[in-house]
Design a protein around this motif. Sequence first.
Motif, mmCIF file in Angstrom:
data_model
loop_
_atom_site.group_PDB
_atom_site.id
_atom_site.type_symbol
_atom_site.label_atom_id
_atom_site.label_comp_id
_atom_site.label_asym_id
_atom_site.label_seq_id
_atom_site.Cartn_x
_atom_site.Cartn_y
_atom_site.Cartn_z
ATOM 1 N N GLU A 86 0.835 -1.202 0.000
ATOM 2 C CA GLU A 86 0.000 0.000 0.000
ATOM 3 C C GLU A 86 0.870 1.253 0.000
ATOM 4 N N GLU A 88 3.915 1.652 -1.148
ATOM 5 C CA GLU A 88 4.541 1.855 -2.454
ATOM 6 C C GLU A 88 3.532 2.418 -3.456
ATOM 7 N N LYS A 89 2.328 1.895 -3.432
ATOM 8 C CA LYS A 89 1.288 2.345 -4.364
ATOM 9 C C LYS A 89 0.917 3.801 -4.103
ATOM 10 N N LYS A 93 1.914 7.383 -6.364
ATOM 11 C CA LYS A 93 0.895 8.352 -6.777
ATOM 12 C C LYS A 93 1.206 9.739 -6.196
ATOM 13 N N ASP A 179 -4.430 6.873 -11.325
ATOM 14 C CA ASP A 179 -4.834 5.582 -10.760
ATOM 15 C C ASP A 179 -4.499 4.406 -11.670
ATOM 16 N N VAL A 182 -0.660 3.740 -12.053
ATOM 17 C CA VAL A 182 -0.109 3.255 -10.786
ATOM 18 C C VAL A 182 -0.551 1.814 -10.544
ATOM 19 N N ASP A 183 -1.815 1.505 -10.827
ATOM 20 C CA ASP A 183 -2.311 0.133 -10.670
ATOM 21 C C ASP A 183 -1.514 -0.831 -11.543
ATOM 22 N N MET A 186 1.932 -1.431 -10.101
ATOM 23 C CA MET A 186 1.873 -2.303 -8.931
ATOM 24 C C MET A 186 1.579 -3.751 -9.320
ATOM 25 N N GLU A 187 0.811 -3.950 -10.393
ATOM 26 C CA GLU A 187 0.566 -5.310 -10.894
ATOM 27 C C GLU A 187 1.879 -5.952 -11.320
ATOM 28 N N ARG A 190 3.988 -6.728 -8.257
ATOM 29 C CA ARG A 190 3.457 -7.863 -7.513
ATOM 30 C C ARG A 190 3.731 -9.188 -8.223
#
Length: 198
Positions: A86, A88-89, A93, A179, A182-183, A186-187, A190
Amino acid sequence: MNLPKTKRGQKTLDNIVRAAEDLFYEKGYHATSIIDITNEADIALGTFYIYFKDKYSLYKYLLLSYSHEIRKAIAVDIKPSHTRFEAEKIGLKAFLHFIRKNKHVYNIIWESLYIDKTLFVDYYESFADRYAQALKKAQGEGEVVNVDPVILSYLLMGVSNFIGLKYVMFDEDNEEEFDTVVDKVMEILRAGMFLHTK
């Protein structure tokens, strides 16, 4: 650098800093003179030397200010986060929003490489050191893979810097929220990059 002791002095310092930022961004460090800065700030030449020894000391002050401001902007936003993922995400942003509001920061920081390489190195080494400490803590709590935290800090800083270049500096007319990008970042973080390795 001499810190002001009055509100009037602080206002004068702020004017000098803003003038320098505008000129360094527009013309570059080497093409900007102290007289250019004092004219832009609408102050006497002697007033400049009350606060700064020379143009170089003003430039160093700007770099230090940016480092503090970026870290503060990220720290404030990630404070409510419960996991490193969280953090990092939210941190990415926050960084993108900071750069969108302060586009001159990229130019001024990166120009330091050609003004005094030590400044450039110190800026990123200091940032990476703090970052690595936070990552190491997350590793100890079992949230982050056990890899070299310094290498990981530079990898993540590289992601932030170049995502910022693409979606803030290159795509200057893009006013959409961050958003989606950034998503997607993060994908990738991960899942990892490679499907099959030997």
